[in-house]
Design a protein around this motif. Structure first.
Motif, PDB file in Angstrom:
ATOM      1  N   ASN A   8      -0.359 -11.179  41.298  1.00  0.00           N
ATOM      2  CA  ASN A   8      -0.313 -10.271  40.283  1.00  0.00           C
ATOM      3  C   ASN A   8       0.521 -11.072  39.066  1.00  0.00           C
ATOM      4  O   ASN A   8       1.079 -12.311  39.449  1.00  0.00           O
ATOM      5  CB  ASN A   8       0.131  -8.878  40.178  1.00  0.00           C
ATOM      6  CG  ASN A   8       1.669  -8.896  40.707  1.00  0.00           C
ATOM      7  OD1 ASN A   8       2.238  -9.710  40.643  1.00  0.00           O
ATOM      8  ND2 ASN A   8       1.862  -7.733  41.498  1.00  0.00           N
ATOM      9  N   ALA A   9       0.913 -10.769  37.967  1.00  0.00           N
ATOM     10  CA  ALA A   9       1.466 -11.418  36.914  1.00  0.00           C
ATOM     11  C   ALA A   9       2.906 -11.856  37.310  1.00  0.00           C
ATOM     12  O   ALA A   9       3.501 -12.622  36.992  1.00  0.00           O
ATOM     13  CB  ALA A   9       1.691 -10.502  35.682  1.00  0.00           C
ATOM     14  N   ALA A  10       3.678 -11.149  38.149  1.00  0.00           N
ATOM     15  CA  ALA A  10       4.844 -11.261  38.506  1.00  0.00           C
ATOM     16  C   ALA A  10       5.062 -11.880  40.094  1.00  0.00           C
ATOM     17  O   ALA A  10       5.978 -12.569  40.164  1.00  0.00           O
ATOM     18  CB  ALA A  10       5.742  -9.895  38.434  1.00  0.00           C
ATOM     19  N   LEU A  11       3.846 -11.923  40.697  1.00  0.00           N
ATOM     20  CA  LEU A  11       3.962 -12.596  42.111  1.00  0.00           C
ATOM     21  C   LEU A  11       3.157 -13.619  42.393  1.00  0.00           C
ATOM     22  O   LEU A  11       1.852 -13.271  42.204  1.00  0.00           O
ATOM     23  CB  LEU A  11       3.842 -11.311  43.142  1.00  0.00           C
ATOM     24  CG  LEU A  11       3.789 -11.858  44.500  1.00  0.00           C
ATOM     25  CD1 LEU A  11       5.341 -12.242  44.884  1.00  0.00           C
ATOM     26  CD2 LEU A  11       3.579 -10.560  45.476  1.00  0.00           C
ATOM     27  N   ARG A  58      10.027  -4.632  51.731  1.00  0.00           N
ATOM     28  CA  ARG A  58       9.976  -3.626  52.733  1.00  0.00           C
ATOM     29  C   ARG A  58       8.925  -2.697  52.379  1.00  0.00           C
ATOM     30  O   ARG A  58       8.184  -2.208  53.427  1.00  0.00           O
ATOM     31  CB  ARG A  58      11.390  -2.736  52.387  1.00  0.00           C
ATOM     32  CG  ARG A  58      12.721  -3.231  53.251  1.00  0.00           C
ATOM     33  CD  ARG A  58      13.754  -2.377  53.140  1.00  0.00           C
ATOM     34  NE  ARG A  58      13.960  -1.803  51.671  1.00  0.00           N
ATOM     35  CZ  ARG A  58      14.924  -2.235  50.997  1.00  0.00           C
ATOM     36  NH1 ARG A  58      15.557  -3.361  51.368  1.00  0.00           N
ATOM     37  NH2 ARG A  58      15.045  -1.943  49.911  1.00  0.00           N
ATOM     38  N   ARG A  59       8.499  -2.630  51.135  1.00  0.00           N
ATOM     39  CA  ARG A  59       7.258  -1.758  50.862  1.00  0.00           C
ATOM     40  C   ARG A  59       6.172  -2.460  51.334  1.00  0.00           C
ATOM     41  O   ARG A  59       5.422  -1.769  51.844  1.00  0.00           O
ATOM     42  CB  ARG A  59       7.118  -1.663  49.168  1.00  0.00           C
ATOM     43  CG  ARG A  59       6.093  -0.702  48.751  1.00  0.00           C
ATOM     44  CD  ARG A  59       6.005  -0.835  47.170  1.00  0.00           C
ATOM     45  NE  ARG A  59       7.196  -0.624  46.526  1.00  0.00           N
ATOM     46  CZ  ARG A  59       7.962  -1.200  45.362  1.00  0.00           C
ATOM     47  NH1 ARG A  59       6.847  -1.920  44.693  1.00  0.00           N
ATOM     48  NH2 ARG A  59       8.828  -0.911  44.905  1.00  0.00           N
ATOM     49  N   LEU A  94      -6.729 -11.704  50.564  1.00  0.00           N
ATOM     50  CA  LEU A  94      -5.373 -11.511  50.654  1.00  0.00           C
ATOM     51  C   LEU A  94      -4.676 -11.163  49.228  1.00  0.00           C
ATOM     52  O   LEU A  94      -3.665 -10.400  49.275  1.00  0.00           O
ATOM     53  CB  LEU A  94      -4.790 -12.859  51.068  1.00  0.00           C
ATOM     54  CG  LEU A  94      -3.449 -13.116  51.401  1.00  0.00           C
ATOM     55  CD1 LEU A  94      -2.982 -11.923  52.404  1.00  0.00           C
ATOM     56  CD2 LEU A  94      -3.128 -14.220  51.693  1.00  0.00           C
ATOM     57  N   ALA A  95      -4.889 -11.656  48.329  1.00  0.00           N
ATOM     58  CA  ALA A  95      -4.408 -11.351  47.001  1.00  0.00           C
ATOM     59  C   ALA A  95      -4.482  -9.684  46.874  1.00  0.00           C
ATOM     60  O   ALA A  95      -3.727  -9.218  46.308  1.00  0.00           O
ATOM     61  CB  ALA A  95      -4.982 -12.030  45.820  1.00  0.00           C
ATOM     62  N   SER A  96      -5.740  -9.325  47.029  1.00  0.00           N
ATOM     63  CA  SER A  96      -5.998  -7.922  46.469  1.00  0.00           C
ATOM     64  C   SER A  96      -5.312  -6.895  47.421  1.00  0.00           C
ATOM     65  O   SER A  96      -4.668  -5.942  47.296  1.00  0.00           O
ATOM     66  CB  SER A  96      -7.528  -7.548  46.841  1.00  0.00           C
ATOM     67  OG  SER A  96      -7.809  -6.352  46.653  1.00  0.00           O
ATOM     68  N   LEU A  97      -5.115  -7.488  48.916  1.00  0.00           N
ATOM     69  CA  LEU A  97      -4.625  -6.702  49.799  1.00  0.00           C
ATOM     70  C   LEU A  97      -2.818  -6.621  49.658  1.00  0.00           C
ATOM     71  O   LEU A  97      -2.331  -5.564  49.440  1.00  0.00           O
ATOM     72  CB  LEU A  97      -4.612  -7.153  51.136  1.00  0.00           C
ATOM     73  CG  LEU A  97      -4.188  -6.673  52.354  1.00  0.00           C
ATOM     74  CD1 LEU A  97      -4.678  -5.290  52.726  1.00  0.00           C
ATOM     75  CD2 LEU A  97      -3.946  -7.550  53.582  1.00  0.00           C
ATOM     76  N   ALA A 101      -0.287  -3.557  48.180  1.00  0.00           N
ATOM     77  CA  ALA A 101       0.680  -3.364  49.205  1.00  0.00           C
ATOM     78  C   ALA A 101       1.933  -3.320  48.581  1.00  0.00           C
ATOM     79  O   ALA A 101       3.025  -2.530  48.808  1.00  0.00           O
ATOM     80  CB  ALA A 101       0.901  -4.468  50.279  1.00  0.00           C
ATOM     81  N   VAL A 102       2.064  -4.069  47.106  1.00  0.00           N
ATOM     82  CA  VAL A 102       3.472  -3.868  46.584  1.00  0.00           C
ATOM     83  C   VAL A 102       3.501  -3.200  45.310  1.00  0.00           C
ATOM     84  O   VAL A 102       4.416  -3.173  44.577  1.00  0.00           O
ATOM     85  CB  VAL A 102       3.761  -5.707  46.070  1.00  0.00           C
ATOM     86  CG1 VAL A 102       3.833  -6.517  47.440  1.00  0.00           C
ATOM     87  CG2 VAL A 102       2.906  -6.138  44.912  1.00  0.00           C
ATOM     88  N   LEU A 103       2.643  -2.577  44.981  1.00  0.00           N
ATOM     89  CA  LEU A 103       2.461  -1.769  43.815  1.00  0.00           C
ATOM     90  C   LEU A 103       3.464  -0.619  44.121  1.00  0.00           C
ATOM     91  O   LEU A 103       3.839  -0.192  45.306  1.00  0.00           O
ATOM     92  CB  LEU A 103       1.127  -0.867  44.004  1.00  0.00           C
ATOM     93  CG  LEU A 103       0.058  -1.454  43.098  1.00  0.00           C
ATOM     94  CD1 LEU A 103      -1.192  -0.585  43.195  1.00  0.00           C
ATOM     95  CD2 LEU A 103       0.325  -1.797  41.729  1.00  0.00           C
ATOM     96  N   PRO A 104       4.515  -0.229  43.136  1.00  0.00           N
ATOM     97  CA  PRO A 104       5.483   0.705  43.192  1.00  0.00           C
ATOM     98  C   PRO A 104       4.856   2.216  43.427  1.00  0.00           C
ATOM     99  O   PRO A 104       3.543   2.322  43.009  1.00  0.00           O
ATOM    100  CB  PRO A 104       6.136   0.815  42.046  1.00  0.00           C
ATOM    101  CG  PRO A 104       5.174   0.233  41.177  1.00  0.00           C
ATOM    102  CD  PRO A 104       4.205  -0.691  41.862  1.00  0.00           C
TER     103      PRO A 104
END
Length: 141
Positions: A8-11, A58-59, A94-97, A101-104
């Protein structure tokens, strides 16, 4: 060396943290299937990644727990005839997964009550439906 993977934009996952393995694929391709290593397995070590912040790690570990083997998530792609197309498909999956997974977490739902008018409309509709069903009943003559 593999190219970086933008989640995503941050990762952005650096290519050095991704691992690709190639093997023979089943499915379409005719005789080429027997000689070409077109199946791709793309792996990412979520637990050992230096890119992920601790709270994001952790998330991701919690949400991907069912898919992880020793903290590593692996995506296999073999639906295309060419290695390049399968590599692209594996990276997109993998990017979609990881994106999911990292969404707040979603904010908690605030409990609300139906308005007085909504309750009245609901009861009126129930009475009308009951009256319609009552009118349909046979009189038992």
């Amino acid at each position: 060396m593999a190219e970086d993977l933008r989640v995503n934009a941050a990762l952005v996952i650096p290519g050095a943290e991704l691992s690709e393995r190639f093997s023979r694929s089943s499915g379409p391709g005719g005789q080429g299937v027997n000689t070409a290593d077109s199946r791709v397995e793309l792996s990412f070590d979520v637990a050992g990644s230096r890119v992920l912040a601790e709270h994001v790690r952790r998330r991701a570990l919690a949400r991907l727990a069912a898919r992880l083997v020793d903290g590593v998530v692996t995506i296999a792609a073999s639906e295309y005839r060419t290695q390049l197309a399968n590599r692209k498909a594996a990276r997109e999956r993998l990017a979609s997964l990881l994106r999911d997974a990292v969404l707040p977490p979603a904010p908690p739902r605030r409990a609300t009550k139906p308005s007085r008018g909504a309750r009245e409309r609901r009861l009126t509709a129930k009475h009308q439906r009951g009256a319609l069903k009552k009118d349909r009943r046979s009189t038992g003559d």
